[in-house]
Design a protein around this motif. Structure first.
Motif, PDB file in Angstrom:
ATOM      1  N   PRO A 131       0.827  -1.212   0.000  1.00  0.00           N
ATOM      2  CA  PRO A 131       0.000   0.000   0.000  1.00  0.00           C
ATOM      3  C   PRO A 131       0.861   1.261   0.000  1.00  0.00           C
ATOM      4  O   PRO A 131       2.078   1.192   0.176  1.00  0.00           O
ATOM      5  N   THR A 134      -0.564   5.326   4.364  1.00  0.00           N
ATOM      6  CA  THR A 134      -1.803   4.740   4.879  1.00  0.00           C
ATOM      7  C   THR A 134      -1.661   4.206   6.296  1.00  0.00           C
ATOM      8  O   THR A 134      -2.660   3.888   6.922  1.00  0.00           O
ATOM      9  N   VAL A 135      -0.453   4.078   6.814  1.00  0.00           N
ATOM     10  CA  VAL A 135      -0.342   3.533   8.166  1.00  0.00           C
ATOM     11  C   VAL A 135       0.314   4.543   9.100  1.00  0.00           C
ATOM     12  O   VAL A 135       0.931   5.509   8.682  1.00  0.00           O
ATOM     13  N   ASP A 136       0.163   4.273  10.398  1.00  0.00           N
ATOM     14  CA  ASP A 136       0.730   5.116  11.433  1.00  0.00           C
ATOM     15  C   ASP A 136       2.137   4.599  11.745  1.00  0.00           C
ATOM     16  O   ASP A 136       2.291   3.531  12.339  1.00  0.00           O
ATOM     17  N   TRP A 137       3.145   5.356  11.341  1.00  0.00           N
ATOM     18  CA  TRP A 137       4.517   4.866  11.501  1.00  0.00           C
ATOM     19  C   TRP A 137       5.014   5.002  12.937  1.00  0.00           C
ATOM     20  O   TRP A 137       6.134   4.633  13.239  1.00  0.00           O
ATOM     21  N   ASP A 138       4.185   5.545  13.837  1.00  0.00           N
ATOM     22  CA  ASP A 138       4.536   5.573  15.257  1.00  0.00           C
ATOM     23  C   ASP A 138       4.119   4.290  15.962  1.00  0.00           C
ATOM     24  O   ASP A 138       4.290   4.160  17.168  1.00  0.00           O
ATOM     25  N   PHE A 139       3.547   3.377  15.218  1.00  0.00           N
ATOM     26  CA  PHE A 139       3.077   2.119  15.808  1.00  0.00           C
ATOM     27  C   PHE A 139       4.251   1.387  16.475  1.00  0.00           C
ATOM     28  O   PHE A 139       5.357   1.366  15.946  1.00  0.00           O
ATOM     29  N   PRO A 140       4.018   0.817  17.669  1.00  0.00           N
ATOM     30  CA  PRO A 140       5.128   0.174  18.384  1.00  0.00           C
ATOM     31  C   PRO A 140       5.539  -1.168  17.773  1.00  0.00           C
ATOM     32  O   PRO A 140       5.178  -2.221  18.282  1.00  0.00           O
ATOM     33  N   ILE A 141       6.316  -1.122  16.717  1.00  0.00           N
ATOM     34  CA  ILE A 141       6.734  -2.361  16.064  1.00  0.00           C
ATOM     35  C   ILE A 141       8.054  -2.084  15.355  1.00  0.00           C
ATOM     36  O   ILE A 141       8.323  -0.943  14.983  1.00  0.00           O
ATOM     37  N   VAL A 200       7.024  -5.767  11.058  1.00  0.00           N
ATOM     38  CA  VAL A 200       6.164  -5.410   9.928  1.00  0.00           C
ATOM     39  C   VAL A 200       6.295  -6.455   8.821  1.00  0.00           C
ATOM     40  O   VAL A 200       5.306  -6.915   8.263  1.00  0.00           O
ATOM     41  N   GLN A 214      12.973   0.547  15.366  1.00  0.00           N
ATOM     42  CA  GLN A 214      11.566   0.929  15.428  1.00  0.00           C
ATOM     43  C   GLN A 214      11.211   1.660  14.131  1.00  0.00           C
ATOM     44  O   GLN A 214      12.002   2.456  13.630  1.00  0.00           O
ATOM     45  N   ILE A 215      10.010   1.412  13.586  1.00  0.00           N
ATOM     46  CA  ILE A 215       9.727   1.893  12.236  1.00  0.00           C
ATOM     47  C   ILE A 215       9.678   3.406  12.121  1.00  0.00           C
ATOM     48  O   ILE A 215       9.916   3.944  11.054  1.00  0.00           O
ATOM     49  N   GLN A 235      11.799   5.345  13.282  1.00  0.00           N
ATOM     50  CA  GLN A 235      13.169   5.827  13.157  1.00  0.00           C
ATOM     51  C   GLN A 235      13.765   5.541  11.782  1.00  0.00           C
ATOM     52  O   GLN A 235      14.953   5.749  11.570  1.00  0.00           O
ATOM     53  N   GLN A 288      13.388   4.017   3.551  1.00  0.00           N
ATOM     54  CA  GLN A 288      13.567   2.744   4.264  1.00  0.00           C
ATOM     55  C   GLN A 288      12.220   2.136   4.633  1.00  0.00           C
ATOM     56  O   GLN A 288      12.031   0.924   4.552  1.00  0.00           O
ATOM     57  N   PHE A 343       8.010  -2.063   3.534  1.00  0.00           N
ATOM     58  CA  PHE A 343       6.729  -2.474   2.945  1.00  0.00           C
ATOM     59  C   PHE A 343       6.944  -3.464   1.805  1.00  0.00           C
ATOM     60  O   PHE A 343       6.215  -4.433   1.652  1.00  0.00           O
ATOM     61  N   LYS A 355      -6.872   3.436  17.742  1.00  0.00           N
ATOM     62  CA  LYS A 355      -7.325   4.834  17.821  1.00  0.00           C
ATOM     63  C   LYS A 355      -8.837   4.918  18.013  1.00  0.00           C
ATOM     64  O   LYS A 355      -9.519   5.710  17.375  1.00  0.00           O
ATOM     65  N   PHE A 395      -2.412  -2.022  12.919  1.00  0.00           N
ATOM     66  CA  PHE A 395      -1.323  -1.387  12.175  1.00  0.00           C
ATOM     67  C   PHE A 395      -1.747  -1.045  10.758  1.00  0.00           C
ATOM     68  O   PHE A 395      -1.529   0.061  10.284  1.00  0.00           O
ATOM     69  N   ARG A 407       2.890   2.958  26.491  1.00  0.00           N
ATOM     70  CA  ARG A 407       3.522   3.333  25.227  1.00  0.00           C
ATOM     71  C   ARG A 407       4.852   4.061  25.457  1.00  0.00           C
ATOM     72  O   ARG A 407       5.734   4.044  24.605  1.00  0.00           O
ATOM     73  N   ASN A 432       8.614  -0.209  22.675  1.00  0.00           N
ATOM     74  CA  ASN A 432       8.352  -0.079  21.261  1.00  0.00           C
ATOM     75  C   ASN A 432       7.867  -1.379  20.665  1.00  0.00           C
ATOM     76  O   ASN A 432       8.067  -1.630  19.481  1.00  0.00           O
ATOM     77  N   SER A 433       7.295  -2.257  21.485  1.00  0.00           N
ATOM     78  CA  SER A 433       6.762  -3.482  20.914  1.00  0.00           C
ATOM     79  C   SER A 433       5.371  -3.735  21.497  1.00  0.00           C
ATOM     80  O   SER A 433       5.107  -3.424  22.657  1.00  0.00           O
TER      81      SER A 433
END
Lengths: 276, 451
Positions: A101, A105-112, A117, A156-157, A159, A164, A169, B56, B193, B244, B248-249
Motif C-alpha cells: 500500500p 496509509t499507516v501510522d509509523w509511530d506504531f510500536p513495532i 512489519v 523501530q519503524i 526511526q 527505508q 513495505f 485509535k 497497524f 507506550r 516499542n513493541s
C-alpha cells in the motif's frame, strides 16, 4: 421473473466467455466500474494483465490508479464487473497476491520494528490464532536482506527514513512469496538509493516469473523500468507494451490539457524510440 | 448518612498505623474482595485497552460507556414492568451492554452516511445518549414500584459495595480477556497497524473490529459498577497510553499496560479502604493518571526525560563535529598545525566562552591537544574523526548541488543538520554516485569567504 432469469443466464454466459478468454492471465479485469458514493471513478475497465511482466499504471491525479488495484483486490466495492486471478476469484487466489500500500496509509509511530512489519506478510500463511514460527522470522529476515534492510531489522519503524519505510513495505510483500504483486506508488518521495533498491527487486521478481503491477507517477522512468503500461484516466485510454503504446498521442489523451509540462518528456521518448 | 455531611465538612480522618497495616495486608475479607476484583479489572482493561488505543478508538469507548446509562435505566424499568424490583444485576448489565453497542453502531452510522468525522459523531452520540439516560433516571426514581436507589451508583461507581460474586466475575473476565489477547495477538496487531493490508490478506477486519469492540464493551460494562460510566474509559486508555512510553513493541506494551492496570487497581482499592470517604473509582483513575505522569517523564522509550537527554547529546555531538570541522578547514591548505581560539571564534557564530568550553570538551575527549595557552591542534584520533566528518559533509553538499536542484548557497545549512545522521550505507552510495573517495574541496567553505 422470466426476464430476471434470462438476465442472469446472460450474465453467466458472459462470465463463461470471459473466463475462457483469459484463463492464463494473472489478472483479468472485465467490465469493471467503481464508484465512491455518488461519483464514479472508474468506467468499464476491461483488460488482461500479462504474466511475468513489469506492468505500470499511469495517469493524472484522480484518474483512479489506486482504485483500480484496490477494486481488483476487493478492498473497495465494485459497482459492476468481474476480476479473475488466473481464471478464479480473488478470494480463492488470495495467497497468490501480495500488496504494497501507499506509505501514508499507516501510522509509523506504531510500536513495532521493521522485522515485525515484514513478519506480517507471513500471517495469513500461519493462520488463525497460531503464533509466529521460527521459519516465518527467517523468511522475513531474508526478505529484509533482499531490499538491503537487514541492518535495520530491529529498528523501530518511526526511526526509519521514508525510503527505508517503503523498502520495509516491499519486504513484507516479498515475505508472502506471491506470484502477483500490486504496488501503490512505491517510488513516491523516496531517495535515490531506495529507488534503485526497489528497481533491483522488481527485476528479480520479473526474472522469477512473477507479475508486478505498479501505480506510478513519474512518466520519465516508465520506459526504463517497465515492459507494459496501462494508461488510465477514469477509463483505460491505452494498454500494451511500453514501446508500442507509450506514445505522445496516448499521453495527450490520458493527461488532456494538463500535459504541457509532460509533453516535452513524451517527445523525448518518441525520439528515443526512433533512434533505437 | 450522606445527608448529615455538608460541603463545609471536610474532615478526612487519617487511619492509625494498625488500621493501615490491617488494610494493606488484606486482613479484612471485604477489602480482599474489592482489591482482588479491582486488580483483575485493571488487568483486563490494560490488555484490551492497548489494542483500543492502537486502533485509535479510545473516544469511541468513552461514548460507549456513556451510552450504557439509558440501557441500564430501561432494563430497570423493563424488569419493574415485569413485576420484579428491578435489582437483578445481570439484567441491568445486559441493558448496559446492548445500549453500549447501539452507541458504537450509531457512531459508525453517522460517520459512514454523513460528512461528519469521528470526533463530531462521538460527541453527538455520547451527549445525547447520556442526556437520555439522565432523563430516564429521573423518571425511574419517580416510579412508584421498584427500588431505583442503586441506579445512580453506575454513574460514578461504587466499588465498596463489591461482593465476592462480583470479584469472581472480574477474575473470569480477566482470564477470558487474557486468553483472547493471546490467541488474537497477531490478528489484532495487523488490524491496528494496517487494516487495508490485512483485508488484502483475507483477514476479516470488520469481524476483528467487532470482536475488539465487543471485548471493550464487556470490559466497560463490568467496570461500570466499580469506576462508574463517566470514568470507565480511563481504565482502558490510561494504562495503555502510559505503557507506550516504556516500550516499542506491542507485546511489551500489553504486559506493561496490564501491570500498570493491576497496580492502579490495587493501590486505588487500598487507598480508598485506608482513607474513609475517598471513593474507589475516582481514586483508581487518579492513580492511573499518576502512572501516566511518571511514564510521561521517566518512560524508558519515549519519556520526556529520555528525549531531552537524547536531544542534548545530539546537540553536543553536532557542536563537537562543528568544532572539528572548523579546525580542519583552518588547517587545510596551510602549513600550520595548530589553530588559535580567535580563529575558531571568527569562523563560527560562537561566543568566546562557548568556544573555550567546546575546546575543553574536545580536549577531554582526546580529539585535540593544547600546544599553547590559546593554541590547539588535532590529535591523530581527532584528525581522523575530522577527516571523516568533513568528507561526509562535502559528499552531501555535492550530492545536494548535483542532484537536488538546490542553489549551492542554500546547501550548507541543510548539510549541517543532515551530516550527523548520514549512515555508512548512504555514504557508500554517495561515494559510488559521485566517484569521490578522497576529500573534495568544499563548494563553499565555512565563514562565507566565497561570496
Amino acid at each position: 421473473m422470466d426476464n430476471l432469469v434470462s438476465l442472469m443466464s446472460n450474465i453467466n454466459q458472459s462470465n463463461d466467455r470471459h473466463s475462457e478468454h483469459s484463463l492464463t492471465a494473472p489478472v483479468s479485469i472485465h467490465d469493471m466500474t467503481v464508484a465512491y458514493q455518488r461519483k464514479p471513478v472508474l468506467w468499464d475497465v476491461d483488460l488482461d494483465i500479462p504474466e511475468g511482466k513489469l506492468v505500470t499504471i499511469v495517469g493524472p491525479n484522480g484518474a483512479g490508479k489506486s482504485t483500480l488495484i484496490k477494486a481488483a483486490m476487493d478492498l473497495v466495492p465494485k459497482a459492476s464487473g468481474i476480476v479473475k486471478f488466473y481464471g478464479k476469484t480473488y478470494k480463492s487466489q488470495r495467497h497468490l497476491v501480495s500488496y504494497v500500500p501507499q506509505r501514508e496509509t499507516v501510522d509509523w509511530d506504531f510500536p513495532i520494528d521493521a522485522l515485525g512489519v515484514v513478519t506480517m506478510g507471513r500471517y495469513s500463511n500461519i493462520g488463525w490464532c497460531l503464533p509466529v514460527r521460527k521459519k516465518d522470522k527467517h523468511i522475513a529476515m531474508e526478505a529484509l536482506e533482499r531490499v538491503g534492510m537487514s541492518d535495520y531489522a530491529h529498528r523501530q519503524i518511526s526511526q526509519l527514513s521514508g525510503g527505508q519505510q517503503q523498502r520495509v513495505f516491499l519486504a513484507r510483500a516479498l515475505a508472502q512469496d506471491a506470484s502477483i504483486c500490486f504496488m501503490d506508488e512505491p517510488f513516491a518521495s523516496v531517495d535515490a538509493a531506495t529507488e534503485r533498491a526497489i528497481v533491483e527487486v522488481l527485476t528479480e521478481l520479473k526474472q522469477a516469473g512473477k507479475t508486478v503491477v505498479v501505480v506510478h507517477h513519474d512518466l520519465q522512468t516508465v520506459p526504463e523500468y517497465f515492459d507494459y503500461v496501462i494508461m488510465l484516466n477514469m477509463r483505460v485510454v491505452a494498454h500494451g507494451n511500453v514501446d508500442e503504446v507509450f506514445t505522445e498521442e496516448n499521453l495527450k489523451k490520458t493527461y488532456g490539457g494538463r500535459l504541457t509540462l509532460l509533453s516535452e518528456a513524451a517527445e523525448r521518448f518518441a525520439r528515443q524510440g526512433k533512434s533505437h | 448518612m450522606i445527608a448529615t455531611h455538608t460541603l463545609s465538612d471536610v474532615r478526612i480522618t487519617l487511619p492509625s498505623w494498625e488500621e493501615f497495616l490491617h488494610v494493606v495486608l488484606l486482613e479484612e475479607y471485604n477489602t480482599r474482595v474489592v482489591v482482588l476484583g479491582v486488580m483483575a479489572l485493571g488487568l483486563a482493561s490494560g490488555l484490551i485497552g492497548t489494542f483500543l488505543v492502537l486502533r485509535k478508538r479510545a473516544l469511541t469507548a468513552d461514548a460507549l460507556s456513556h451510552a450504557t446509562l439509558p440501557g441500564i435505566v430501561i432494563a430497570f424499568m423493563f424488569m419493574v414492568g415485569l413485576g420484579g424490583d428491578g435489582k437483578s444485576l445481570i439484567g441491568l448489565l445486559i441493558g448496559a451492554f446492548v445500549f453500549g453497542c447501539i452507541g458504537v453502531l450509531l457512531i459508525l452510522a453517522i460517520r459512514s452516511t454523513t460528512r461528519l468525522k469521528d470526533d463530531a459523531a462521538i460527541g453527538i452520540v455520547l451527549s445525547v445518549l447520556f442526556g437520555l439516560g439522565i432523563c430516564l433516571l429521573r423518571i425511574a426514581t419517580d416510579l412508584p414500584s421498584g427500588n431505583s436507589a442503586g441506579l445512580s451508583g453506575f454513574i460514578f461507581g461504587k466499588a465498596a459495595s463489591m461482593v465476592a460474586s462480583d470479584a469472581i466475575v472480574m477474575v473470569s473476565l480477566a482470564i477470558f480477556v487474557s486468553i483472547c489477547t493471546a490467541f488474537l495477538f497477531k490478528e489484532f496487531t495487523v488490524l491496528c497497524f494496517d487494516s487495508s493490508f490485512g483485508s488484502s490478506q483475507g483477514w476479516p477486519c470488520l469481524l476483528l473490529d467487532t470482536i475488539l469492540m465487543t471485548l471493550v464493551a464487556i470490559v466497560t460494562v463490568i467496570a461500570l459498577q466499580t469506576v462508574g460510566l463517566v470514568l470507565a474509559v480511563a481504565l482502558l486508555i490510561i494504562p495503555a497510553a502510559s505503557a507506550r512510553f516504556w516500550t516499542n513493541s506491542v507485546k511489551k506494551m500489553l504486559i506493561s499496560a496490564a501491570i500498570i492496570g493491576v497496580l492502579s487497581g490495587w493501590l486505588g482499592a487500598v487507598v480508598s479502604a485506608v482513607i474513609p470517604r475517598i471513593p474507589t473509582g475516582p481514586i483508581i483513575v487518579m492513580i492511573c493518571g499518576f502512572w501516566f505522569l511518571l511514564s510521561f517523564v521517566f518512560g524508558a522509550d519515549s519519556g520526556m526525560l529520555k528525549r531531552q537527554v537524547q536531544r542534548i547529546r545530539l546537540n553536543r555531538k553536532i557542536e563537537l563535529q562543528h568544532l572539528l570541522r572548523a579546525m580542519y578547514e583552518l588547517i587545510e591548505g596551510s602549513e600550520k598545525e595548530s589553530v588559535t581560539t580567535y580563529s575558531i571564534v571568527s569562523k563560527r557564530s560562537w561566543s568566546n566562552s562557548h568556544v573555550n568550553a567546546l575546546l575543553q570538551r574536545a580536549k577531554s575527549g582526546g580529539y585535540i591537544e593544547a600546544t599553547g595557552s590559546i593554541e590547539f591542534r588535532l590529535t591523530s584520533f581527532g584528525s581522523s574523526e575530522a577527516n571523516r566528518i568533513v568528507r561526509n559533509h562535502r559528499l552531501w553538499e555535492v550530492y545536494l548541488i548535483n542532484y537536488a536542484d538546490i542553489a549551492p548557497s542554500h546547501v550548507d545549512r541543510d548539510a549541517d543538520m543532515i551530516e550527523h545522521v548520514l549512515g555508512t550505507e548512504m555514504v557508500h552510495q554517495l561515494e559510488a554516485l559521485l566517484d569521490h573517495d578522497d576529500i573534495i574541496d568544499s563548494p563553499h567553505p565555512l565563514g562565507g569567504a566565497t561570496s
